[in-house]
Design a protein around this motif. Sequence first.
Motif, PDB file in Angstrom:
ATOM      1  N   GLU A 152      30.553  82.570  15.610  1.00 34.29           N
ATOM      2  CA  GLU A 152      30.588  84.030  15.705  1.00 34.29           C
ATOM      3  C   GLU A 152      29.185  84.612  15.607  1.00 34.29           C
ATOM      4  O   GLU A 152      28.377  84.167  14.781  1.00 34.29           O
ATOM      5  CB  GLU A 152      31.455  84.623  14.578  1.00 34.29           C
ATOM      6  N   VAL A 153      28.935  85.608  16.438  1.00 38.93           N
ATOM      7  CA  VAL A 153      27.656  86.310  16.393  1.00 38.93           C
ATOM      8  C   VAL A 153      27.904  87.667  15.733  1.00 38.93           C
ATOM      9  O   VAL A 153      28.740  88.444  16.194  1.00 38.93           O
ATOM     10  CB  VAL A 153      27.069  86.509  17.802  1.00 38.93           C
ATOM     11  N   SER A 154      27.188  87.935  14.649  1.00 44.11           N
ATOM     12  CA  SER A 154      27.449  89.134  13.865  1.00 44.11           C
ATOM     13  C   SER A 154      26.147  89.839  13.520  1.00 44.11           C
ATOM     14  O   SER A 154      25.088  89.207  13.445  1.00 44.11           O
ATOM     15  CB  SER A 154      28.135  88.774  12.537  1.00 44.11           C
ATOM     16  N   ASP A 155      26.281  91.136  13.252  1.00 45.33           N
ATOM     17  CA  ASP A 155      25.147  91.896  12.734  1.00 45.33           C
ATOM     18  C   ASP A 155      24.718  91.267  11.400  1.00 45.33           C
ATOM     19  O   ASP A 155      25.550  90.991  10.533  1.00 45.33           O
ATOM     20  CB  ASP A 155      25.578  93.353  12.517  1.00 45.33           C
ATOM     21  N   ALA A 156      23.410  91.054  11.247  1.00 45.46           N
ATOM     22  CA  ALA A 156      22.932  90.309  10.083  1.00 45.46           C
ATOM     23  C   ALA A 156      23.189  91.034   8.766  1.00 45.46           C
ATOM     24  O   ALA A 156      23.270  90.405   7.711  1.00 45.46           O
ATOM     25  CB  ALA A 156      21.438  90.019  10.232  1.00 45.46           C
ATOM     26  N   GLU A 157      23.339  92.366   8.801  1.00 46.47           N
ATOM     27  CA  GLU A 157      23.514  93.105   7.553  1.00 46.47           C
ATOM     28  C   GLU A 157      24.964  93.444   7.262  1.00 46.47           C
ATOM     29  O   GLU A 157      25.438  93.295   6.147  1.00 46.47           O
ATOM     30  CB  GLU A 157      22.706  94.397   7.603  1.00 46.47           C
ATOM     31  N   GLN A 185      26.678  92.386  22.303  1.00 44.86           N
ATOM     32  CA  GLN A 185      25.294  92.207  22.749  1.00 44.86           C
ATOM     33  C   GLN A 185      24.441  92.022  21.500  1.00 44.86           C
ATOM     34  O   GLN A 185      24.635  92.734  20.514  1.00 44.86           O
ATOM     35  CB  GLN A 185      24.817  93.452  23.515  1.00 44.86           C
ATOM     36  N   VAL A 186      23.516  91.097  21.557  1.00 39.21           N
ATOM     37  CA  VAL A 186      22.675  90.849  20.396  1.00 39.21           C
ATOM     38  C   VAL A 186      21.444  91.741  20.474  1.00 39.21           C
ATOM     39  O   VAL A 186      20.623  91.603  21.375  1.00 39.21           O
ATOM     40  CB  VAL A 186      22.243  89.371  20.328  1.00 39.21           C
ATOM     41  N   THR A 187      21.379  92.675  19.536  1.00 35.22           N
ATOM     42  CA  THR A 187      20.158  93.465  19.389  1.00 35.22           C
ATOM     43  C   THR A 187      19.362  92.790  18.271  1.00 35.22           C
ATOM     44  O   THR A 187      19.597  91.633  17.990  1.00 35.22           O
ATOM     45  CB  THR A 187      20.516  94.914  19.044  1.00 35.22           C
ATOM     46  N   ALA A 188      18.448  93.488  17.647  1.00 35.14           N
ATOM     47  CA  ALA A 188      17.665  92.838  16.590  1.00 35.14           C
ATOM     48  C   ALA A 188      18.552  92.543  15.376  1.00 35.14           C
ATOM     49  O   ALA A 188      19.453  93.314  15.066  1.00 35.14           O
ATOM     50  CB  ALA A 188      16.512  93.742  16.186  1.00 35.14           C
ATOM     51  N   GLY A 189      18.289  91.448  14.687  1.00 33.10           N
ATOM     52  CA  GLY A 189      18.939  91.157  13.412  1.00 33.10           C
ATOM     53  C   GLY A 189      20.374  90.713  13.535  1.00 33.10           C
ATOM     54  O   GLY A 189      21.296  91.431  13.168  1.00 33.10           O
ATOM     55  N   ILE A 193      29.813  74.464   7.005  1.00 27.01           N
ATOM     56  CA  ILE A 193      29.359  75.717   7.613  1.00 27.01           C
ATOM     57  C   ILE A 193      27.848  75.666   7.775  1.00 27.01           C
ATOM     58  O   ILE A 193      27.152  74.958   7.038  1.00 27.01           O
ATOM     59  CB  ILE A 193      29.769  76.974   6.797  1.00 27.01           C
ATOM     60  N   ASP A 194      27.372  76.429   8.756  1.00 29.41           N
ATOM     61  CA  ASP A 194      25.935  76.526   8.983  1.00 29.41           C
ATOM     62  C   ASP A 194      25.697  77.802   9.801  1.00 29.41           C
ATOM     63  O   ASP A 194      26.657  78.420  10.301  1.00 29.41           O
ATOM     64  CB  ASP A 194      25.428  75.287   9.742  1.00 29.41           C
ATOM     65  N   ASN A 195      24.464  78.208   9.920  1.00 27.26           N
ATOM     66  CA  ASN A 195      24.157  79.429  10.679  1.00 27.26           C
ATOM     67  C   ASN A 195      22.691  79.433  11.064  1.00 27.26           C
ATOM     68  O   ASN A 195      21.890  78.660  10.524  1.00 27.26           O
ATOM     69  CB  ASN A 195      24.483  80.676   9.833  1.00 27.26           C
ATOM     70  N   ILE A 196      22.377  80.319  11.991  1.00 30.93           N
ATOM     71  CA  ILE A 196      20.989  80.493  12.388  1.00 30.93           C
ATOM     72  C   ILE A 196      20.756  81.980  12.645  1.00 30.93           C
ATOM     73  O   ILE A 196      21.666  82.678  13.116  1.00 30.93           O
ATOM     74  CB  ILE A 196      20.676  79.615  13.632  1.00 30.93           C
ATOM     75  N   LEU A 197      19.578  82.473  12.292  1.00 28.65           N
ATOM     76  CA  LEU A 197      19.257  83.878  12.526  1.00 28.65           C
ATOM     77  C   LEU A 197      18.719  84.054  13.934  1.00 28.65           C
ATOM     78  O   LEU A 197      17.932  83.227  14.404  1.00 28.65           O
ATOM     79  CB  LEU A 197      18.220  84.362  11.503  1.00 28.65           C
ATOM     80  N   LEU A 198      19.146  85.117  14.608  1.00 30.97           N
ATOM     81  CA  LEU A 198      18.656  85.400  15.961  1.00 30.97           C
ATOM     82  C   LEU A 198      17.729  86.593  15.893  1.00 30.97           C
ATOM     83  O   LEU A 198      17.995  87.555  15.178  1.00 30.97           O
ATOM     84  CB  LEU A 198      19.832  85.689  16.905  1.00 30.97           C
TER      85      LEU A 198
END
Length: 279
Positions: free
Chosen positions: A243-248, A255-259, A274-279
């Motif tokens: 899943e791609v989510s807003d970082a905050e 659509q991926v904007t900043a963070g 589980i694992d993740n990466i910041l975009l």
Amino acid sequence: MKIIKSISEMQNFSHGMRRAGETIGFVPTMGYLHEGHMSLAREAKGGNAKSVISIFVNPAQFGPSEDFAAYPRDMNGDLEKCETAFVDAVFVPDAREMYPDGFSTHVDVLDVTDVMEGTRRHGHFRGVATVVLKLFNIVMPSRAYFGRKDYQQTVVIRRMTRDLNLEAEVVVMPTVREPDGLAMSSRNAYLSPPERAAAPVIYRALSGAKKLYDDGERSAEALAGSVRKVLAGEPMVELEYAEVSDAETLAPLQQVTAGAVLAVAARIGRTRLIDNILL
Ligand code: AMP
């Protein structure tokens, strides 16, 4: 290094430090310590007059069909590692003292628990938030250290700390990985040798998606799809979600904007990672 078992003794120790004007850096853990935990312990020691680490496999954050009983434990090894990292006090509470008969108060952090782990592990974050608030009240940290590996947990703790005006400053540290990229986790101990050999595919999939992002891809579906595709190439790994989510806010993104954060949960045999990466 002090080893403290009772809640009142821990509170007395912390009161003494705070009265003496000393800051306390705190690392809550469930033990079976590895380099990920120790990176937090070193940061707590370096940034504060005193460091405290807690080791408590918190029954309240495991679901009935989860691995509470099987969770790996190694108290002697853990204490040795703490000693080596110059931890000042290890808090090892007893479950019956933490959850006495009639225990009936919980912390529910809403919204940020509606996605990812929150929808798959019902009650998990209630258990986490409740025990972290209890530990904060017992250890009285100036700063508390958490790993980015458990990304959603850091968001939940930050939100609780803000909403309930807790004093502790929440510090989030990067994920520590094995040389082949696998995020360190106490649960890696469950993996059989062939499963362990397959497990780095999770980070390869995340890194591949990050590369697509760096090359200009902004569609969340395309980024998550690339993770699904890489993981589909490893028959031992069964993806639960990407899943791609807003970082905050952790709100799902199209659509991926900043963070943004790209988070994955997958099963390898009976082990859930589980694992993740910041975009
Ligand atoms: P746990 O014992 O799994 O509850 O983890 C205790 C703390 O260590 C949590 O804040 C985790 O996010 C953190 N942690 C666990 N694994 C890692 C890792 N590989 N890198 C950095 N922090 C970690």
